[in-house]
Scaffold this active site. Structure first.
Site, PDB file in Angstrom:
ATOM      1  N   ASP A  16       0.938  -1.233  -0.011  1.00 53.92           N
ATOM      2  CA  ASP A  16      -0.175   0.076  -0.051  1.00 53.92           C
ATOM      3  C   ASP A  16       0.918   1.089  -0.068  1.00 53.92           C
ATOM      4  O   ASP A  16       2.049   1.326   0.222  1.00 53.92           O
ATOM      5  CB  ASP A  16      -0.886  -0.133   1.218  1.00 53.92           C
ATOM      6  N   ASP A  30      -9.573  -5.997   2.442  1.00 55.86           N
ATOM      7  CA  ASP A  30      -8.257  -6.633   1.965  1.00 55.86           C
ATOM      8  C   ASP A  30      -8.014  -7.971   2.568  1.00 55.86           C
ATOM      9  O   ASP A  30      -7.104  -8.638   2.087  1.00 55.86           O
ATOM     10  CB  ASP A  30      -7.126  -5.847   2.626  1.00 55.86           C
ATOM     11  N   ASP A  76      -4.773  -3.076   4.888  1.00 55.54           N
ATOM     12  CA  ASP A  76      -5.357  -2.519   6.052  1.00 55.54           C
ATOM     13  C   ASP A  76      -6.870  -2.527   6.347  1.00 55.54           C
ATOM     14  O   ASP A  76      -7.397  -2.189   7.552  1.00 55.54           O
ATOM     15  CB  ASP A  76      -4.839  -1.082   6.374  1.00 55.54           C
TER      16      ASP A  76
END
Length: 1040
Positions: A452, A761, A757
Site C-alpha cells: 500500500d 483486503d 489495512d
C-alpha cells in the site's frame, strides 16, 4: 551430489506442506509418515492439535443450532419475567442479574429485552447513561458483579514441566535403565567407587542433556508467551466518563458504550444502541458464512464476531466467560501453533536419517555381540559367563542405544522452532508481530511485495496542503498555528460557501476532538479525516455548535470499494441535506453544480469539469492526495434510508500532503538488489501514485503504471505478459489487489507478500503467501487474516521481515549441514570400528556429549544468528528449490570424508603416529585423543557452517554473542571432561602436545572448507530480472 539431493527429495514427498491454509488431511498425512520418534511430546509440541480443531468446528455448529433453536422457542413462549435480583447486585446499584443479562443476548431473547425496556431499560438497570458511558469510579464494582472481559487461560507451563518432557525421550530412558544396571553390576564386581563410574557418567550426561534441553525449550516458551500477549492487544473506541477513549478490550466492563466501525472485532456480548447499516460477520463464532444486519429489531451482538460494513454503538451486557466466545476460547486455548513447511520437511529428514541410524545401531550391536560370542567360543568359554561378560554386553547395548540418540536428529525440526522463536522476538522489538510461524520462513523467499502507499511508503501524518473553493486556489499551512492562511481563505471565500464547507467537514466525519486528563485536546480518527477536521478548526469553525444544530439521519461509511463517505442530516430550519466526500474523480462525476464566488450554486459546465479536473491533476502531480467535498439539498419527504448518488453541488477540492517516509527509497533499492519486485497498490489518483512511486524509486522508466479499472478487464494472456512490468496500480479496489496477488502466484509462480489495512483486503491477505496487515491503520479483521502485523505501518519494517525470513532459512540450512556431518561421521566411525576392531572408540557418555554439541548447542549457535547485509544481495529462494542444496551436500560429504579419513587413521593406526610425540601411548590415551579430535573437528566445522557458500566465515561472528558463547562453552566443557571427568567419561588427561595436535587437526577442516567452496556447483537458482527497469543482481566476485 545431484543424485543424493534428488533421492532425498523423492523420499520427502510425504513431508511437503503448503505454507498457508493446509487441509487437515495434509497435516495428518505427514504425522502418519513420521516414525522412530525418540520423544513424541517434545517433537510434536509445536504443531497444530487437529482434535482441537475438530472440536472447535463441532462447538461452532452447536452454537449455530442453539441460536436457531432459541429463536424458534422464544417465538412460542412468554418472555422471561424474573425480576429477582440478589442482595449483592442490589447493593451494588444494579437491577438485573449478570446471568439473566447474559442469557438475553446469548439466546437472542427479544421478548425479554422488550419486557426489560429495550436497550434504554437495560442501560438503566446496569446504572449507565448511554450518552455518558461508565464512570471510572464504578469499574471495580462492575468487575466484581459482572466479571472481567477475559477468558480462562491455562496456566503457563513451568520449568519443571519442560524437564519432565525432556525426560520422555525413549532412548534416554533406556540409557538410564542401562546406567542403573551398570551400577548394580559394577559395584559388586569392580568395587566401590570404580564400579559405579560408567553408570554415573551416563546418568550425569543424561542430566546435562535434559537440563540444557529444558532450559532451551523453556526460553522458547517464554518468547512465544510474550508474543501471544502482544497478539491479543486490541483497542476499541469507548464512551467513558462522558468522552471518547481508546481502551484495551480486556478493560471493558458491562455498561460500556463501544463504538463500532468497519473491520472491528465485537469485544463482548452486547445490544445495539444506534448505527447505520451495521453488517456483522458471525462465521468465526458460528461457522455461518452469511453476514447479518443488526438494528433496533435485531439488536444482539456476539463477542468474537466482526463488523463487515456500516457503523454503530453497542452497550456491553456480558463479558469474559459469560459470553459464548469466552467459553469457546477457554476450551480451545492450547497455545499450539501451526507447524511450518520447514518443520514438516525436517521431520521427514529426521525420520529418514533416524531409520538409517537405527539400522547402523542394530548392526553395530549385532557385530559387537557376534564378535564377542565368537571370541568366547574360540576360547571354549561359551558356556562360562561372568558379571564382566554381562557388563561388556550391556556396554555394547548402551553404545548402540547412544548411536540412536546421535543418529535420530530430533533437534532438526525443533531447531526450526528455536530459530523462528528467536526471529519472532527480534522482529517484535523491530515493530513486526508475527502471527503465523510459517510467515517467517516464507518471507525469505518473497519475490514480490505488493505494498500500500498510505502509511506504509508514506508517514501517514496528513495535512491539507492546498485547497480550491469557489474558483480560488490557496496554499495551506494547517500545522502552523502562527500562519494566517486560514484568515486568507475566509476573506477570499463567501460566508455561504465557507459555512457549507465547514458543515461537510464537521458532519461527514468519524473523527472526534477529545480531551485528556490535563484538558489537552487531540483528534481521534483516521489520518485523512483528522487532516480535514484540523482544516475546519484552522478556519475557525465551531465543531460542537455545528454538530448540535444538525441531526444525523443516516450514514454511509467510507470503504475501499465505494471510495467515498456520505451522510444525510436534517437542517435546523427544515429540509434535509446530504454531504459527500471521497476520491476526487468519483465525487466529481456525482456533481452537476458548483459554488461560485458569491457562494451560490451554479451549473457545472463541461468546461468547468475540465477546469476542476486540471486542478485535481495539478494537485496529484505534486504527490498530494485529492478529495472532493460536495453537498445536495433535499426536501422533507426524501426517504432517509437512502443517500443520493448524483446531483451534488461541488464545494471544494483539497490536496492532502502525506510525505514519503525517511529511508523508504533505500529500503526499496535494497529489495530490488535482492531480486524482489516492489509494486505499489493504492486507491489514490494515478498522478499522485506515480509521483510518490518515482520518489520511492519504485516506478522506473520501463515500468508500467496502471489503473484498477483498466487492469481488471485484462484477459489471462494479457495478465501474464503485463503483470511482470506493473510497478504501480492506482485507483485499485480490493478485488484488483486479490487478482494481482493470485495471478502473480499462479501464473508467474512467484512467492508474493501483500500489505492490507481494510476489511476488504482480507481475501488478498489470505491468498498471498505472506499477508502483512498494518498495525496502526489496519482493521482488526485485516489483522486477523494476516500472517504478520507491521506495528509501525513502515515499509522499512517489511524489508526487515524479509531479512529475518532469509536469516531463518539460511540459519536452518547451516544447522542441518552441521548436524548431518556429525551424524555421518559418528555413525560410520562407530560402525566401522565395531566391525573391524571389535569396539567403538566413542563411549555412551562421549556420544551423549557429542549429541548435545550437535543438537541443542548447535541449534543455539547456528539457528539464532542475526541477518547480515549480504543476505539482501542474493536472489530469493525459488518456491520449489531443494532445502538441502547441492552446495550443502558438497560441504557435508567433503567434511565427512576429511574427518573419517583422519579418525580412521587414528583408530586403526594411531599408536605408532602418536608415539613420536609422547613416548608411550595407551589405548585409553588414544581413545581420548580420538574423542578430543572428533569434538574439535565439530567445533571448527561449526564455524565453517556459518556460511555455506562464502569463504570468509568469520564475517560478523562477534555480532552473534550466542554463537561465541556456545563455542567458548563447548571448548571449556570439553577440557573439563577430558582433564577432570575421566572416571565418568572414560577419558584420561592429555599432554599439551596432544591437545595442540587435536586442535590443529580440527582447524585443518577450515582450509578443507575453503577448497570445497571453490568446487563449483549448479548456479541455476541465480535469476535475472525481466526487462522491467530494475537493476540486475550482483555477479562475479560479489557472489564468489
Amino acid at each position: 551430489m545431484e543424485r543424493i539431493a534428488s533421492g532425498l527429495e523423492g523420499l520427502l514427498t510425504k513431508f511437503e506442506l503448503p505454507a498457508k491454509n493446509s487441509s487437515d488431511e495434509s497435516l495428518q498425512s505427514w504425522r502418519d509418515a513420521v516414525s522412530l520418534v525418540k520423544n513424541h511430546r517434545r517433537r510434536f509440541r509445536m504443531v497444530a492439535d487437529l482434535d482441537k480443531r475438530s472440536e472447535k468446528r463441532s462447538i461452532q455448529e452447536k452454537i449455530r443450532v442453539a441460536l436457531v433453536v432459541h429463536k424458534a422457542a422464544i417465538r412460542f413462549s412468554d418472555a422471561g419475567k424474573s425480576d429477582k435480583v440478589s442482595r449483592e447486585t442490589q447493593d451494588a446499584g444494579f437491577g438485573i442479574e449478570p446471568d439473566e443479562l447474559a442469557s438475553i443476548v446469548r439466546t437472542h431473547d427479544k421478548k425479554t429485552l422488550d419486557y426489560q425496556g429495550g436497550v434504554e431499560g437495560i442501560a438503566k438497570k446496569v446504572s449507565v447513561c448511554l450518552d455518558q458511558g461508565v464512570q471510572s469510579c464504578d469499574l471495580s464494582l462492575r468487575e466484581k458483579i459482572f466479571g472481567v472481559n477475559k477468558y480462562k487461560e491455562k496456566p503457563a507451563r513451568g520449568f519443571l514441566t519442560f524437564v519432565w518432557e525432556a525426560l520422555q525421550d525413549l532412548t534416554l530412558i533406556i540409557l538410564m535403565v542401562c546406567a542403573v544396571i551398570s551400577i548394580g553390576v559394577g559395584i559388586p564386581t569392580e568395587g566401590w567407587p570404580k564400579g559405579m563410574y560408567d553408570g554415573v557418567g551416563i546418568l550425569l550426561s543424561i542430566f546435562l542433556v535434559v537440563l540444557v534441553t529444558a532450559i532451551s525449550d523453556y526460553n522458547q516458551s517464554l518468547q512465544f508467551s510474550d508474543l501471544d500477549k502482544e497478539k491479543k492487544k486490541i483497542f476499541m473506541k469507548v464512551t467513558r466518563d462522558g468522552s471518547t477513549k481508546k481502551l484495551l478490550i480486556y478493560d471493558l466492563v458491562v455498561g460500556d458504550v463501544v463504538h463500532l466501525s468497519i473491520g472491528d472485532i465485537i469485544p463482548a456480548d452486547g445490544i445495539f444502541v444506534s448505527g447505520y447499516d451495521l453488517l456483522i460477520d458471525q462465521s468465526s463464532l458460528t461457522g455461518e458464512s452469511e453476514p447479518v444486519y443488526v438494528h433496533k429489531e435485531k439488536p444482539f451482538l456476539l463477542s468474537g464476531t466482526n463488523v463487515q460494513d456500516g457503523s454503530g454503538k453497542m452497550l456491553v451486557t456480558s463479558v469474559g466467560m459469560r459470553t459464548e466466545w469466552g467459553r469457546l476460547m477457554a476450551i480451545l486455548d492450547e497455545g499450539n501453533v501451526d507447524e511450518t513447511p520447514l518443520q514438516v520437511k525436517l521431520n521427514g529428514v529426521a525420520t529418514i536419517i533416524g531409520k538409517i541410524g537405527l539400522g547402523f545401531a542394530v548392526l553395530t550391536f549385532v557385530v559387537l555381540a557376534v564378535r564377542f560370542l565368537v571370541e568366547k567360543a574360540l576360547a571354549h568359554k561359551l558356556t562360562i559367563w561372568s558379571s564382566e561378560d554381562a557388563m561388556t554386553l550391556l556396554n555394547y547395548f548402551a553404545t548402540a542405544v547412544t548411536i540412536i540418540v546421535v543418529a535420530v536428529p530430533e533437534g532438526l525440526p525443533l531447531a526450526v522452532t528455536l530459530s523462528l522463536a528467536f526471529a519472532m522476538k527480534k522482529l517484535m522489538n523491530d515493530r513486526a508481530l508475527v502471527r503465523h510461524l510459517s510467515a517467517c520462513e516464507t518471507m525469505g523467499s518473497a519475490k514480490c511485495i505488493c505494498s500500500d502507499k498510505t502509511g506504509t511508503l508514506t508517514t501517514n501524518h496528513m495535512i491539507v496542503d492546498k485547497i480550491w473553493i469557489s474558483g480560488n486556489q490557496k496554499d495551506m499551512k494547517v500545522n502552523n498555528k502562527d500562519d494566517d492562511d486560514g484568515d486568507g481563505v475566509r476573506l477570499q471565500t463567501s460566508e455561504a460557501a465557507l459555512s457549507v464547507l465547514l458543515q461537510v467537514i464537521f458532519l461527514n466525519t468519524k473523527a472526534e476532538v477529545v480531551k485528556d486528563k490535563d484538558g489537552k485536546s487531540s483528534i481521534l480518527g483516521q489520518p485523512t479525516e483528522k487532516a480535514l477536521l484540523e482544516l475546519g478548526l484552522h478556519l475557525k469553525g465551531d465543531l460542537e455548535t455545528t454538530r448540535r444544530e444538525f441531526k444525523i439521519l443516516n450514514e454511509e461509511p467510507f470503504n475501499s470499494v465505494r471510495k467515498k463517505m456520505s451522510v444525510l442530516v436534517a437542517l435546523p430550519g427544515g429540509g434535509k441535506r446530504a454531504f459527500c466526500k471521497g476520491a476526487s474523480e468519483i465525487v466529481l462525476r456525482m456533481c452537476s453544480r458548483t459554488i461560485d464566488a458569491n457562494g451560490e450554486p451554479v451549473d457545472l459546465s463541461p468546461e468547468q469539469v475540465n477546469y476542476v479536473s486540471g486542478i485535481i491533476n495539478g494537485f496529484a502531480s505534486e504527490a498530494l492526495r485529492t478529495l472532493c467535498l460536495a453537498f445536495k439539498d433535499l426536501d422533507d419527504g426524501f426517504n432517509e434510508k437512502n443517500i443520493p448518488e448524483e446531483g451534488y453541488t461541488l464545494v471544494s477540492v483539497v490536496g492532502i500532503k502525506d510525505p514519503v517516509r525517511p529511508g523508504v527509497k533505500e529500503a526499496v533499492e535494497s529489495c530490488l538488489a535482492a531480486g524482489i519486485t516492489v509494486r505499489m497498490v493504492t486507491g489514490d489518483n494515478i498522478n499522485t501514485a506515480k509521483a510518490i512511486a518515482k520518489e520511492c524509486h519504485i516506478l522506473t522508466e520501463n515500468g508500467t503504471a496502471i489503473e484498477g479499472p483498466e487492469f481488471r478487464v485484462l484477459n489471462d494472456e494479457q495478465m501474464k505478459s503485463e503483470i511482470p512490468h506493473i510497478q504501480v496500480m492506482a485507483r485499485s479496489m480490493p478485488m484488483d489487489k486479490y487478482i494481482l496477488v493470485n495471478n502473480s502466484r499462479k501464473m508467474l509462480g512467484q512467492v508474493v507478500a501483500v500489505t492490507g489495512d481494510g476489511t476488504n483486503d482480507a481475501p488478498a491477505l489470505r491468498e498471498a503467501d505472506i499477508g502483512l496487515a498494518m498495525g496502526i491503520a489496519g482493521t482488526e479483521v485485516a489483522k486477523a487474516n494476516a500472517d504478520v502485523i507491521i506495528l509501525d505501518d513502515n515499509f522499512n519494517t517489511i524489508v526487515n521481515v524479509v531479512k529475518w525470513g532469509r536469516a531463518v532459512y539460511v540459519n536452518i540450512q547451516k544447522f542441518v549441514q552441521f548436524q548431518l556431518t556429525v551424524n555421518i561421521v559418528a555413525l560410520v566411525l562407530n560402525f566401522a570400528s565395531a566391525c573391524i576392531i571389535g569396539s567403538a572408540p566413542l563411549t555412551a557418555v562421549q556420544l551423549l556429549w557429542v549429541n548435545m554439541i550437535m543438537d541443542t548447542l548447535g541449534a543455539l549457535a547456528l539457528a539464532t544468528e542475526p541477518p547480515n547485509e549480504l543476505l539482501m544481495k542474493n536472489p530469493p529462494v525459488e518456491r520449489h528449490d531443494s532445502f538441502i542444496s547441492k552446495a550443502m551436500w558438497r560441504n557435508i560429504l567433503g567434511q565427512s570424508l576429511y574427518q573419517l579419513v583422519v579418525l580412521f587413521v587414528l583408530t586403526f593406526d594411531g599408536k605408532p603416529l602418536l608415539l613420536g610425540l609422547t613416548g608411550s601411548v595407551t589405548t585409553a590415551t588414544l581413545n581420548t585423543f580420538i574423542f578430543n579430535t572428533f569434538v574439535f573437528c565439530q567445533v571448527f566445522n561449526e564455524i565453517n557452517s556459518r556460511d555455506i557458500e562464502k569463504i570468509n566465515v568469520f564475517r560478523g561472528i562477534f555480532n552473534s554473542w550466542l554463537f561465541v558463547a556456545v563455542m567458548v562453552a563447548t571448548v571449556v566443557f570439553q577440557a573439563i571432561i577430558v582433564e577432570f571427568l575421566g572416571d565418568f567419561a572414560s577419558t584420561v588427561p592429555l599432554s599439551g602436545e596432544l591437545w595442540l595436535l587435536s586442535i590443529v587437526i580440527g582447524a585443518i577442516s577450515m582450509p578443507v572448507s575453503v577448497i570445497l567452496k571453490l568446487i563449483p556447483v549448479d548456479k541455476s537458482s541465480l535469476i535475472k530480472h525481466d526487462s522491467d527497469g530494475y537493476i540486475p543482481l550482483p555477479s562475479g566476485p560479489e557472489l564468489a
